[in-house]
Write a protein that holds these residues in place. Structure first.
Motif, PDB file in Angstrom:
ATOM      1  N   LEU A 123       1.007  -1.178   0.201  1.00 49.28           N
ATOM      2  CA  LEU A 123      -0.219  -0.202   0.106  1.00 49.28           C
ATOM      3  C   LEU A 123       1.115   1.244   0.020  1.00 49.28           C
ATOM      4  N   ALA A 124       1.754   0.941   0.400  1.00 52.31           N
ATOM      5  CA  ALA A 124       2.794   2.224   0.910  1.00 52.31           C
ATOM      6  C   ALA A 124       3.701   2.667  -0.353  1.00 52.31           C
ATOM      7  N   LYS A 125       3.904   1.343  -1.111  1.00 56.44           N
ATOM      8  CA  LYS A 125       4.144   1.387  -2.813  1.00 56.44           C
ATOM      9  C   LYS A 125       3.881   1.928  -3.311  1.00 56.44           C
ATOM     10  N   GLN A 126       2.493   2.145  -3.657  1.00 56.67           N
ATOM     11  CA  GLN A 126       1.308   2.083  -4.287  1.00 56.67           C
ATOM     12  C   GLN A 126       1.221   3.732  -3.859  1.00 56.67           C
ATOM     13  N   MET A 127       1.216   4.013  -2.843  1.00 57.13           N
ATOM     14  CA  MET A 127       0.593   5.779  -2.434  1.00 57.13           C
ATOM     15  C   MET A 127       1.927   6.276  -2.569  1.00 57.13           C
ATOM     16  N   GLY A 128       2.960   5.934  -2.443  1.00 59.12           N
ATOM     17  CA  GLY A 128       4.038   6.886  -2.861  1.00 59.12           C
ATOM     18  C   GLY A 128       4.807   7.743  -1.936  1.00 59.12           C
ATOM     19  N   TRP A 129       3.647   6.773  -0.555  1.00 63.94           N
ATOM     20  CA  TRP A 129       4.752   6.932   0.944  1.00 63.94           C
ATOM     21  C   TRP A 129       5.785   7.053   1.580  1.00 63.94           C
ATOM     22  N   THR A 130       6.659   7.528   1.912  1.00 65.32           N
ATOM     23  CA  THR A 130       7.940   7.576   1.967  1.00 65.32           C
ATOM     24  C   THR A 130       8.611   6.614   3.001  1.00 65.32           C
ATOM     25  N   ARG A 131       7.554   8.099   3.896  1.00 70.48           N
ATOM     26  CA  ARG A 131       7.539   7.485   5.717  1.00 70.48           C
ATOM     27  C   ARG A 131       6.776   6.895   6.099  1.00 70.48           C
ATOM     28  N   ILE A 132       6.887   5.948   7.175  1.00 70.85           N
ATOM     29  CA  ILE A 132       5.739   5.349   7.623  1.00 70.85           C
ATOM     30  C   ILE A 132       6.006   5.006   8.852  1.00 70.85           C
ATOM     31  N   LEU A 133       5.471   5.003  10.103  1.00 71.73           N
ATOM     32  CA  LEU A 133       5.643   4.456  11.349  1.00 71.73           C
ATOM     33  C   LEU A 133       4.937   3.806  11.999  1.00 71.73           C
ATOM     34  N   VAL A 134       4.827   2.745  12.117  1.00 80.49           N
ATOM     35  CA  VAL A 134       4.650   2.025  12.812  1.00 80.49           C
ATOM     36  C   VAL A 134       4.569   1.886  13.964  1.00 80.49           C
ATOM     37  N   LEU A 135       3.692   1.699  15.043  1.00 77.98           N
ATOM     38  CA  LEU A 135       3.196   1.765  16.511  1.00 77.98           C
ATOM     39  C   LEU A 135       3.204   0.267  17.088  1.00 77.98           C
ATOM     40  N   THR A 136       2.982  -0.086  17.617  1.00 72.98           N
ATOM     41  CA  THR A 136       2.673  -1.305  18.300  1.00 72.98           C
ATOM     42  C   THR A 136       2.441  -1.065  19.848  1.00 72.98           C
ATOM     43  N   TYR A 137       1.773  -2.116  20.202  1.00 77.04           N
ATOM     44  CA  TYR A 137       1.532  -2.625  21.634  1.00 77.04           C
ATOM     45  C   TYR A 137       2.527  -4.050  22.171  1.00 77.04           C
ATOM     46  N   LYS A 138       2.857  -4.607  21.290  1.00 81.12           N
ATOM     47  CA  LYS A 138       3.284  -5.835  21.428  1.00 81.12           C
ATOM     48  C   LYS A 138       4.726  -5.643  20.441  1.00 81.12           C
ATOM     49  N   PRO A 139       5.310  -5.366  20.964  1.00 82.08           N
ATOM     50  CA  PRO A 139       7.216  -5.371  20.339  1.00 82.08           C
ATOM     51  C   PRO A 139       7.450  -6.373  19.827  1.00 82.08           C
ATOM     52  N   ALA A 140       7.108  -7.527  19.687  1.00 83.08           N
ATOM     53  CA  ALA A 140       7.664  -8.867  19.823  1.00 83.08           C
ATOM     54  C   ALA A 140       7.154  -8.473  18.078  1.00 83.08           C
ATOM     55  N   VAL A 141       6.811  -8.166  17.740  1.00 86.75           N
ATOM     56  CA  VAL A 141       6.239  -8.219  15.986  1.00 86.75           C
ATOM     57  C   VAL A 141       7.217  -7.311  15.465  1.00 86.75           C
ATOM     58  N   GLU A 142       8.085  -6.554  15.669  1.00 80.61           N
ATOM     59  CA  GLU A 142       9.386  -5.644  15.273  1.00 80.61           C
ATOM     60  C   GLU A 142      10.181  -6.939  13.810  1.00 80.61           C
ATOM     61  N   ARG A 143      10.481  -7.930  14.618  1.00 81.55           N
ATOM     62  CA  ARG A 143      11.031  -9.024  12.878  1.00 81.55           C
ATOM     63  C   ARG A 143       9.902  -9.350  12.582  1.00 81.55           C
ATOM     64  N   ALA A 144       8.938  -9.698  12.559  1.00 78.82           N
ATOM     65  CA  ALA A 144       7.810  -9.905  11.492  1.00 78.82           C
ATOM     66  C   ALA A 144       8.048  -8.876  10.299  1.00 78.82           C
TER      67      ALA A 144
END
Length: 168
Positions: free
Chosen positions: A71-92
């Protein structure tokens, strides 16, 4: 080929994970549909004061990380912030970005990574709410997170929202 690459990486003392060939698979139909519907929705909200939000009610194994990157690629986004309450998903989140040919040249910033925020290459910054909302002894944002507040984010992804949905 993959095993030989891993052996060579071990001999050289380099990252074995980077010795793997990049994935080349495309999106499944339901992922393509999610990207198209979301892109259409965001495309209708062009007012800079508008704050569009879109929820993917996706089942487990849907592939939300890869789909988010597409989606980011299609929209032309170059700055994506991913916030989570579950830091263990960082590897994925990291593996889907760094391990797929569609995102060569993209950068991933996790908790322990340094980043040049001025580099124009696409950037995905992954952070936990616990880390981002934490402060130093003076109540200021942690020094390592200061750049996060200075970036004009194209998209903020709230992952695993249900872990903190009913807390301040």
């Amino acid at each position: 080929e993959e095993v030989l690459g891993a052996i060579q990486a071990l001999r050289e003392g380099s990252d074995v994970a980077k010795a793997r060939p990049l994935a080349t698979f495309g999106m499944r139909p339901e992922q393509q549909q999610a990207v198209q519907q979301t892109a259409d929705y965001f495309g209708k909200h062009t007012d800079p004061d508008d704050n569009p939000q879109y929820l993917w009610n996706a089942k487990m194994r849907f592939g939300k990380t890869l789909t988010t990157y597409q989606l980011a690629k299609q929209m032309g986004w170059t700055r994506i912030l991913v916030l989570t309450y579950k830091p263990a998903v960082e590897r994925a989140w990291r593996d889907d970005l760094e391990g797929h040919q569609d995102f060569e040249g993209w950068r991933f910033k996790g908790k322990d990574d340094d980043v040049d925020a001025d580099d124009p290459a696409p950037l995905v910054w992954f952070a936990s709410f616990q880390d981002v909302l934490g402060t130093d002894e003076h109540g200021a944002p942690k020094e390592k997170n200061e750049a996060l507040y200075l970036i004009d984010w194209d998209c903020v992804v709230v992952d695993e929202y249900h872990f903190g949905a009913w807390r301040d």
